[in-house]
Design an enzyme around this catalytic site. Structure first.
Site, PDB file in Angstrom:
ATOM      1  N   ARG A 143      12.261   2.378  -3.373  1.00  0.00           N
ATOM      2  CA  ARG A 143      11.233   3.015  -2.531  1.00  0.00           C
ATOM      3  C   ARG A 143      11.637   2.930  -1.065  1.00  0.00           C
ATOM      4  NH1 ARG A 143       8.693   1.190  -7.136  1.00  0.00           N
ATOM      5  NH2 ARG A 143       7.801   2.979  -8.249  1.00  0.00           N
ATOM      6  N   ASP A 172      14.725   4.589  -9.579  1.00  0.00           N
ATOM      7  CA  ASP A 172      13.336   4.970  -9.787  1.00  0.00           C
ATOM      8  C   ASP A 172      13.215   6.451  -9.438  1.00  0.00           C
ATOM      9  OD1 ASP A 172      10.327   4.893  -9.827  1.00  0.00           O
ATOM     10  OD2 ASP A 172      10.690   2.737  -9.877  1.00  0.00           O
ATOM     11  N   HIS A 236      10.041   7.160 -14.728  1.00  0.00           N
ATOM     12  CA  HIS A 236      10.503   6.794 -13.382  1.00  0.00           C
ATOM     13  C   HIS A 236      11.976   7.195 -13.189  1.00  0.00           C
ATOM     14  CE1 HIS A 236       6.948   4.762 -11.847  1.00  0.00           C
ATOM     15  NE2 HIS A 236       6.796   4.174 -13.029  1.00  0.00           N
ATOM     16  N   ASP A 299       8.244   1.321 -18.471  1.00  0.00           N
ATOM     17  CA  ASP A 299       6.846   1.356 -18.065  1.00  0.00           C
ATOM     18  C   ASP A 299       6.411   2.768 -17.682  1.00  0.00           C
ATOM     19  OD1 ASP A 299       8.689   1.006 -15.850  1.00  0.00           O
ATOM     20  OD2 ASP A 299       6.940   0.894 -14.549  1.00  0.00           O
ATOM     21  N   GLU A 300       5.116   3.003 -17.764  1.00  0.00           N
ATOM     22  CA  GLU A 300       4.478   4.203 -17.240  1.00  0.00           C
ATOM     23  C   GLU A 300       5.219   5.479 -17.662  1.00  0.00           C
ATOM     24  OE1 GLU A 300       2.305   2.379 -13.303  1.00  0.00           O
ATOM     25  OE2 GLU A 300       4.381   3.034 -13.063  1.00  0.00           O
ATOM     26  N   TRP A 366       3.219  -7.520 -16.577  1.00  0.00           N
ATOM     27  CA  TRP A 366       2.779  -7.163 -15.233  1.00  0.00           C
ATOM     28  C   TRP A 366       1.349  -6.631 -15.185  1.00  0.00           C
ATOM     29  CZ3 TRP A 366       1.471  -2.286 -13.176  1.00  0.00           C
ATOM     30  CH2 TRP A 366       1.657  -1.190 -14.016  1.00  0.00           C
ATOM     31  N   TYR A 392       1.861  -9.995  -7.522  1.00  0.00           N
ATOM     32  CA  TYR A 392       2.256  -8.771  -6.830  1.00  0.00           C
ATOM     33  C   TYR A 392       2.133  -8.996  -5.325  1.00  0.00           C
ATOM     34  CZ  TYR A 392       3.412  -5.449 -10.463  1.00  0.00           C
ATOM     35  OH  TYR A 392       4.064  -4.783 -11.471  1.00  0.00           O
ATOM     36  N   TRP A 440       7.230  -4.851  -4.499  1.00  0.00           N
ATOM     37  CA  TRP A 440       7.355  -3.392  -4.537  1.00  0.00           C
ATOM     38  C   TRP A 440       7.207  -2.885  -3.104  1.00  0.00           C
ATOM     39  CZ3 TRP A 440       9.289  -1.943  -8.926  1.00  0.00           C
ATOM     40  CH2 TRP A 440       8.989  -2.651 -10.097  1.00  0.00           C
ATOM     41  N   THR A 441       8.099  -1.989  -2.687  1.00  0.00           N
ATOM     42  CA  THR A 441       8.266  -1.759  -1.246  1.00  0.00           C
ATOM     43  C   THR A 441       7.860  -0.360  -0.784  1.00  0.00           C
ATOM     44  OG1 THR A 441      10.597  -1.117  -1.540  1.00  0.00           O
ATOM     45  CG2 THR A 441      10.127  -3.461  -1.156  1.00  0.00           C
ATOM     46  N   GLU A 442       6.885   0.245  -1.468  1.00  0.00           N
ATOM     47  CA  GLU A 442       6.444   1.566  -1.027  1.00  0.00           C
ATOM     48  C   GLU A 442       6.090   1.599   0.458  1.00  0.00           C
ATOM     49  OE1 GLU A 442       5.186   1.532  -5.451  1.00  0.00           O
ATOM     50  OE2 GLU A 442       5.410   0.112  -3.812  1.00  0.00           O
TER      51      GLU A 442
END
Length: 499
Positions: A143, A172, A236, A299-300, A366, A392, A440-442
């Site tokens: 990210r 990602d 992702h 995931d997702e 998670w 997180y 997580w570095t958004e």
């Protein structure tokens, strides 16, 4: 006249708290060219320690022959691989370990005592070793990209806290940071980021070279930190699809995302070419990362494209699967087989439980602690890292408008008081490998921001991973934290200093 004595700091201010600690009278104050000697099997740890201790105590240390140093680390039988004993007196320091990791942590503890106290180490006796074998952190370099010098700095900070796993998030939707021989398009296209906040737009292509990755892996290994690469699949994966749109279900064109979320386009599970490319990518991971574990995401994963894709529908029919949801389980088993054939273990996020992942896959829980309990009862090795008020580290420290962070709130106390084995029976608890803090570095654009979001919450998580449960205490941690802050300040860490 009244006499005054310096008050004893609880456990000398150490974080994580040692298994056993007792104060003694006096302190060891090294002079210039204080000598350090170790068993020959600990030579690499001695090389690291000469520089580290010289900085910690602000006087030069030098190496000496085994058994001759002012500070001596000897090899003994019977201790765990990361266990050590440390005895500090005013005239000498003696440490014992059975394995190099134990010697490293003994010297790391001595280094910390020097930074807490400035020019001396208080006399004490320590017997120490970890609660869990896996004590990790995740750094998302997709990210936002972080320079290798910062990645190495963070490895140092992690090792200082006796963390021993660096989960490196390398791919990602927003980028592809891993070079793959024969596939320059993955980084030429997948690592290209267009920043539309500027007019004209700013375009950059950012990834890590093989040489840089090897250097980081070596640097981590010298500090007893194992690097676990993560290659996201089948979801992702928009950065990969930007370079290979033919591996999607619908074709067309894609570009690395500048938004955050869950996107419909994923790798086509009905296309054999997907697994040919994944095999080459995993070959590169095996070449660059000597650790046993490779994380494949999982995931997702939306299934809407699969449900409408002729090739995926053919795969579902050919494999006798119930529907597109069951196709993720098939995809997971395929990837696990690719990793097994390369001598590696697979790890994935806890969604893989919904598709009956093979029992030897490590599950990172998670979404909830309950997911970890479910995985453990199914026989999986489990790493506990639930987001809600625990692990997180992109969450806000406090629920106030001006505090950076997003998606939730997790105070330092929340992170400290998370108990990874709460609700676990004895059988399930044996399958818990450890704990991990996730960065997580958004909305973290610079290393200084990462440090602020990480510390001291990662310090709290590190204590949970290392210190026996019965030795943990929020009151003790709070009392030691100001002294541990001296260590952070020596490193000029941009830490959070609030409640």
């Amino acid at each position: 006249m009244p006499t005054f004595t310096r008050p004893q700091v609880p456990d000398a201010g150490l974080i994580p708290r040692p298994r056993l600690f007792s104060h003694a009278s006096g302190a060891f104050k090294p002079r210039a060219n204080t000598t350090l000697s170790t068993d020959p099997s600990f030579a690499a740890e001695a090389d690291w320690a000469v520089t580290a201790l010289s900085y910690a105590f602000s006087v030069p240390f030098t190496a000496a022959l085994a058994g001759k140093g002012d500070v001596r680390v000897t090899k003994v039988a019977g201790l765990g691989p990361e266990d050590y004993r440390l005895d500090i007196r005013s005239g000498s320091i003696r440490a014992e370990a059975s394995e190099p990791a134990g010697a490293f942590y003994a010297l790391q503890t001595l280094r910390s005592l020097g930074m807490i106290n400035g020019d001396r180490a208080p006399a004490c006796h320590i017997e120490d070793g970890p609660r869990f074998g896996y004590r990790g952190y995740l750094l998302d370099t997709v990210r936002n990209y972080f320079d290798p010098t910062f990645i190495k700095r963070f490895i140092d900070l992690a090792a200082l806290h006796k963390l021993n796993r660096f989960h490196w998030h390398l791919t990602d939707d927003q980028g592809w940071r891993l070079p793959v021989p024969g596939h320059p398009e993955l980084t030429d296209i997948g690592a290209r980021k267009v920043d539309r906040r500027y007019l004209p737009h700013v375009e950059r292509t950012l990834f890590y070279s093989e040489e840089t990755i090897r250097d980081i892996v070596t640097y981590a290994g010298q500090r007893h930190v194992t690097v676990i690469p993560e290659i996201e699949m089948p979801g992702h994966s928009l950065a990969l699809l930007s370079a290979h749109p033919e591996l999607s279900c619908i074709g067309g064109s894609f570009e690395p995302e500048d938004r955050f979320g869950v996107f419909a386009d994923v790798l086509c599970a009905g296309n054999d070419a997907v697994f040919e490319l994944l095999g080459e990518i995993l070959d590169q991971c095996v070449k660059l990362f000597p650790g046993k574990v490779i994380h494949f995401g999982g995931d997702e994963v939306p299934t809407e494209r699969w449900a409408a894709c002729p090739r995926c529908l053919a795969r579902i029919a050919g494999e006798g699967l119930a529907d597109a949801t069951a196709l993720q389980g098939w995809f997971t088993r395929k990837v696990v087989d690719l990793l097994r054939s390369r001598g590696r273990m697979a790890a994935g996020w806890d969604e893989i439980l919904e598709s009956k992942a093979p029992e030897d896959v490590i599950v990172l829980a998670w979404r909830s602690a309950e997911a970890g309990l479910m995985a453990a009862r199914l026989g999986h090795g489990v790493v506990m890292c639930p987001g809600s008020r625990a692990c997180y580290l992109d969450y806000k420290h406090l629920d106030v408008p001006d505090e950076p962070g997003h998606l939730g709130v997790s105070t330092v106390r929340n992170s400290y008081e998370f108990e990874p084995l709460q609700g676990f029976d004895e059988s399930a608890a044996r399958n818990v490998l450890g704990i991990q803090g996730n960065l997580w570095t958004e909305i973290m654009y610079f290393g200084r921001q990462v440090e602020y979001m990480a510390f001291p919450r990662l310090s709290a998580i590190a204590e949970t991973g290392w210190t026996p449960h019965e030795r943990k205490s929020w009151e003790s941690f709070s009392a030691r934290l100001p002294y541990w802050g001296r260590v952070m300040d020596r490193y000029d860490v941009a830490r959070y200093r609030g409640p």
